[in-house]
Design an enzyme around this catalytic site. Sequence first.
Site, PDB file in Angstrom:
ATOM      1  N   THR A   1       0.810  -1.223   0.000  1.00 23.48           N
ATOM      2  CA  THR A   1       0.000   0.000   0.000  1.00 23.48           C
ATOM      3  C   THR A   1       0.837   1.263   0.000  1.00 23.48           C
ATOM      4  O   THR A   1       0.485   2.258  -0.642  1.00 23.48           O
ATOM      5  CB  THR A   1      -0.938   0.004   1.227  1.00 23.48           C
ATOM      6  OG1 THR A   1      -1.789  -1.148   1.165  1.00 23.48           O
ATOM      7  CG2 THR A   1      -1.807   1.249   1.253  1.00 23.48           C
TER       8      THR A   1
ATOM      9  N   ASP B   1       2.173  -7.839  -4.346  1.00 27.96           N
ATOM     10  CA  ASP B   1       1.173  -7.673  -3.290  1.00 27.96           C
ATOM     11  C   ASP B   1       1.585  -8.515  -2.096  1.00 27.96           C
ATOM     12  O   ASP B   1       2.073  -9.638  -2.247  1.00 27.96           O
ATOM     13  CB  ASP B   1      -0.204  -8.101  -3.791  1.00 27.96           C
ATOM     14  CG  ASP B   1      -1.294  -7.839  -2.775  1.00 27.96           C
ATOM     15  OD1 ASP B   1      -1.465  -8.676  -1.864  1.00 27.96           O
ATOM     16  OD2 ASP B   1      -1.982  -6.819  -2.884  1.00 27.96           O
TER      17      ASP B   1
ATOM     18  N   THR C   1       1.666  -4.981   4.440  1.00 29.16           N
ATOM     19  CA  THR C   1       1.609  -5.304   5.865  1.00 29.16           C
ATOM     20  C   THR C   1       1.211  -6.746   6.165  1.00 29.16           C
ATOM     21  O   THR C   1       1.596  -7.295   7.197  1.00 29.16           O
ATOM     22  CB  THR C   1       0.634  -4.367   6.592  1.00 29.16           C
ATOM     23  OG1 THR C   1      -0.675  -4.496   6.011  1.00 29.16           O
ATOM     24  CG2 THR C   1       1.088  -2.919   6.493  1.00 29.16           C
TER      25      THR C   1
ATOM     26  N   SER D   1       0.050 -10.329  -0.064  1.00 30.66           N
ATOM     27  CA  SER D   1      -0.543 -11.666   0.005  1.00 30.66           C
ATOM     28  C   SER D   1       0.109 -12.642  -0.967  1.00 30.66           C
ATOM     29  O   SER D   1      -0.038 -13.860  -0.819  1.00 30.66           O
ATOM     30  CB  SER D   1      -2.052 -11.592  -0.272  1.00 30.66           C
ATOM     31  OG  SER D   1      -2.694 -10.811   0.706  1.00 30.66           O
TER      32      SER D   1
END
Length: 349
Positions: free
Chosen positions: A18, A62, A94, A64
Amino acid sequence: MTKSKAKPRILIIYTGGTIGMIEDPVSKVLKPFDFSHLIDNVPKIKKLDFEIGNIQFNPPIDSSNMNPSHWSMIAREVEANYDNYDGFVVLHGTDTMAYTASALSFMLENLDKPVIITGSQLPIGEVRTDGEENLLTALQIAAARNSRGDAMINEVAILFENHLLRGNRSSKVSADNFNAFTSNNYPELASIGLDITYHEKVLYQSDHNRPLIVHDTMDTNVMFIVLHPGLTKEMLEYQLNTPSVKGIVLKTYGAGNSPSDEWFTKPISEAIERGIVILNVTQCGNGSVNSNLYDTGNTLAKAGVISGHDITSEAAITKMMYLFGKGMTTNQVKKYLQRDICGEMTVNN
């Protein structure tokens, strides 16, 4: 680098997440911005008067989707640039940040410079973003020196909002608060407020005379088994018989407790006899495995399950990957799982 008053040289490694997003003015969709234009997006960086380099993963990952091959990429970038920079700031999503921080702590043996991992809950282009402050603070920490002129931080750490935490002691605990990470079983390395206050007594002390050694092979034939009421023998045996699995992190109740019935203990014992390494960690965010506290915990120890003491789940699984990745035998892995390698757990002798 020499201990001179030259400008600190910091390398930013942007992996994704992000923090590196900015809103497209036309489509209004969030997209990664080019970190070669970092100063344009975060003009306050100029006030730091640092020499800053940057490496950007292409495409950005990303959080994930982060996997051990990406950890190896980060480790190799640190290795390739180690002599040219005083510190490193890794920008990361995160969700899996604590896994990456834990993995890198094992992979970067004899680390003698700061590797500060940070990110944000809001994109750096947002008005209320936490990303700008986290980035600026991470850069300052990566450049910090102690009274002897050595790097203040000689380990992998997570910087988020008000806390600098040991990377392999950290866990994400919030999806919507700026203080998203905690270290329940080890003190914070620094407090972030009006000033950055370092707690030097709890900082990792590296051997400055040893060269950096990078271990970039992680064996992923490991897994979690999470205990829960209603777990059946069939479910347990299915997981224990997963093809190619070498190690299991068993997430138990409380101080390392589990069912003591034969339907549970017998499959566990049989798996260990087949050569599978099983490490006992508590599901609780705070506290430690104590196999002698209750009979239900002692039963696991008698079966050959190893105590993970107060290690986090993230550090436990990545430590297993690291040890098996070094080509260790089952007995060697068991031996080193019981040792503190780089500050990841408290072993009470």
